[in-house]
Structure formats: C-alpha cells, structure tokens
Design an enzyme around this catalytic site. Structure first.
Site, mmCIF file in Angstrom:
data_model
loop_
_atom_site.group_PDB
_atom_site.id
_atom_site.type_symbol
_atom_site.label_atom_id
_atom_site.label_comp_id
_atom_site.label_asym_id
_atom_site.label_seq_id
_atom_site.Cartn_x
_atom_site.Cartn_y
_atom_site.Cartn_z
ATOM 1 C CE LYS A 112 59.206 -34.710 81.321
ATOM 2 N NZ LYS A 112 57.893 -34.157 81.754
ATOM 3 C CE LYS A 199 59.539 -33.893 69.969
ATOM 4 N NZ LYS A 199 59.136 -34.541 70.859
ATOM 5 C CE LYS A 202 57.920 -22.027 75.988
ATOM 6 N NZ LYS A 202 58.525 -22.287 77.546
#
Ligand code: TRP
Length: 337
Positions: A112, A199, A202
């Site tokens: 991240k 995968k 969103k």
C-alpha cells in the site's frame, strides 16, 4: 453447556459489494453465525489510513451495513468500529507490546505504501497505515476471539496479532489474551470476468467486478461479455476465464448444472454461451433476493440505523470490559471519573 467459540472479522467500507467479496468472504461469514458467537465489524478507523473523503467514508460505512444485512448478516452480530472507540484505545496499549521490527515486515504496508508512492498517490504515507496491523490486532483481541476467518493475504497480520498477544501475556504473567487461529474455510478466489488473469476487484474499474445488487439486465450483460478463451491457453488446459465461470456456477450452488456442463466441456462440446447463461441465471437469482431484502431494509433506514447503533452499544460492553481489565493489568488508571 459448552460455550460457543468466538469469531471476529473486519471488513473495510469501500462501496459496492461484488461477487468476489460475497463468495470469497461474506457468504462464509453468514454461515459461521450458525455455529459461533460472531462479531463482524465495519472497520472505518482502518479506512482512514489511505487518502479518503470523510463524507464518502460515512456514506460507505452505512452502505456496507445495509449490504451486509441484506446478504444475511444478523444485526446483533454487526457493529461499526468507530462506535466502539475502545478499539483505538486498546490499539495504543498494544502498540507498546508490538515489535517495531516485525511491523516493518508487513507486506500489506509495503504494497500500500508503494501504491501511494507511485502513479495514483500523492506520496503521502501515514503513520496510521504503518500501524494498521496493530489496530487489527486490537479488533481481534478486544473480543478474545478464538477464530478469525481470513484470506491468505491476512495471515501475516494474524501471526502478528498472536505475537502481540503472547508478549502481552508474558508481561502480565498470565494467559490473558486468547491466541486467535485463522479459519480458512471456503475462501474462493473469484476472478474478473473482463480480465480473468486478475482477481475480481473494484479498484480495477467497473468492468472488473459484478455488484451483488446489480440490476438483472446489466448483470446478464456483464456475464455474457465474460472473457472465455483468448487463445493463449495451452491445449488440454482450461482457460482462466472458463474456469472462473465454472467456479461461479459452483459457488452459486448450481453444482448439478456445473457437473453437466463440465461433462460437455470434457467431451469438447461445450458452447460457452450455455455456460454463461447458466452463470447469469444463478447470479441473477441470488442478486434478486438480495435486492429485495435491501429494498425492505432501506424502506426504513432510520430503524435499521438505530438497530445497528444498539448492537454496537451491546458489543461495546464486551470491549469496555477488556479495556478495563487491560488497564488494571498494565498499571494504567482504572477508576471511574
Ligand atoms: N485488514 C483486513 C483487510 O484488509 C480488514 C480487517 C480489519 C480485519 N480488522 C480486522 C480482518 C480484524 C479480520 C479481523 O481485509
């Protein structure tokens, strides 16, 4: 009578719930309610660790609550993390029992923070993002959870949680915190129908996920446009796109249809449109039921919100008890003012 084992899980409030979330996690959470004493928390404190919009955070939090209720999570098992501020209080205490060195090795932080450092981000990496796993440990330990249903990506965080609990227990000289175990049951990896190499997610964009509350026509369209064979799958192997469609069919409970179509596939006679139609039928049926439940719930939003506030208050009592005991054990002040 034997006490039920306790299960805890957290989910980030990031808008739309898609079939990857549902088949990969939420459906399992619903089932676990039968057997365990479950607490599911919408982790809004966690959602602040990356750049975010405060107005959207509150909206997404409630939206996720309605979605979880519509898919079968019971209100009494559901709370909002920031309505139980003891999570943040315990997080501070646990920070002081967390190895800095271990925390620097968390792969989710590395992923991240590098995301934030490149194209999308502005280069800002908060200390909250670094500390995120300790807050997660607090979520789990505060309820003395025995089991945490997680995907492989969260295994390292659970390992850290056990390490923190162990260190705390050593310090206070008793087995105060339960060392939680992972529950890996039935975690299905649903892929994007538009790009089956990846995968369902969103963050990849609207083509890459199918909302579980999707209106029927659009849902069918999305399934119909699923990528099947791109021609680069070696002969004799099933392409990821076709495999994903079979996975969806089976996840949606259409095992019989799945087996029939699989036999046709093996015979080299499968028409992909038949597979897609079967998947679309299965998903549309699930989706219709969820949409209806959601419509019922949203008809009286206020009542539902009050129920969740009440369940959060009820769940909070357990968290408060833990924090009281932790303060007692750690030498902090523990008197009512
Ligand atoms: N870190 C989890 C995720 O990214 C979300 C989470 C927060 C969680 N607190 C938790 C999961 C406690 C399990 C238990 O998906």
């Amino acid at each position: 009578m034997e006490q039920k084992k306790r299960v805890l899980s957290g989910i980030q409030p990031t808008g739309h719930m898609h079939f990857g979330n549902y088949f990969g996690a939420v459906k399992n959470w619903v089932a676990l309610q039968e057997k365990y004493d479950c607490v599911y928390t919408v982790v809004d404190y966690h959602a602040m660790t990356m750049p975010y919009d405060p107005r959207k955070l509150r909206e997404n939090t409630w939206d996720l609550i309605f979605n979880l209720l519509a898919t079968g999570i019971k209100a009494e098992n559901l709370c909002i993390q920031s309505l139980v501020p003891e999570h943040a209080e315990l997080c501070w205490v646990l920070n002081c029992f967390t190895s800095y060195g271990l925390l620097t090795r968390m792969t989710q932080f590395k992923d991240k923070s590098s995301q934030s450092a490149d194209e999308s981000g502005d280069g800002f990496i908060s200390a909250g993002l670094f500390d995120y796993p300790v807050l997660q440990a607090a979520d789990i330990l505060i309820y003395r959870a025995d089991y945490v249903p997680i995907g492989k990506d969260q295994e390292q965080h659970l390992e850290l949680t056990r390490n923190i609990a162990q260190r705390f227990n050593n310090q206070v000289g008793r087995e105060y915190f339960v060392l939680p175990e992972p529950l890996f049951t039935e975690v299905l990896k649903v892929r994007s129908t538009a790009d089956p190499e990846r995968k369902m997610s969103k963050s990849l964009g609207p083509k890459h996920y199918i909302n579980v509350f999707e209106e029927e026509n659009r849902l069918r369209k999305q399934v119909r446009s699923a990528v099947t064979d791109t021609g680069d799958t070696p002969a004799g192997e099933m392409s990821p796109g076709v495999e994903n469609l079979f996975l969806l069919l089976s996840a949606a409970g259409r095992q019989e249809t799945h087996d029939q179509l699989m036999a046709t596939y093996r015979a080299g006679e499968l028409k992909y449109v038949d597979l897609k139609d079967a998947v679309a039928d299965a998903l549309a049926e699930i989706s219709a039921a969820f949409r209806q439940r959601k419509a019922e719930l949203t008809a009286d939003k206020k009542e539902v919100k009050n129920r969740i506030k009440a369940s959060s208050a009820e769940i909070r009592k357990r968290a408060q008890e833990t924090v009281r005991e932790v303060k007692e054990l750690t030498g902090l002040q523990n008197v009512k003012l």
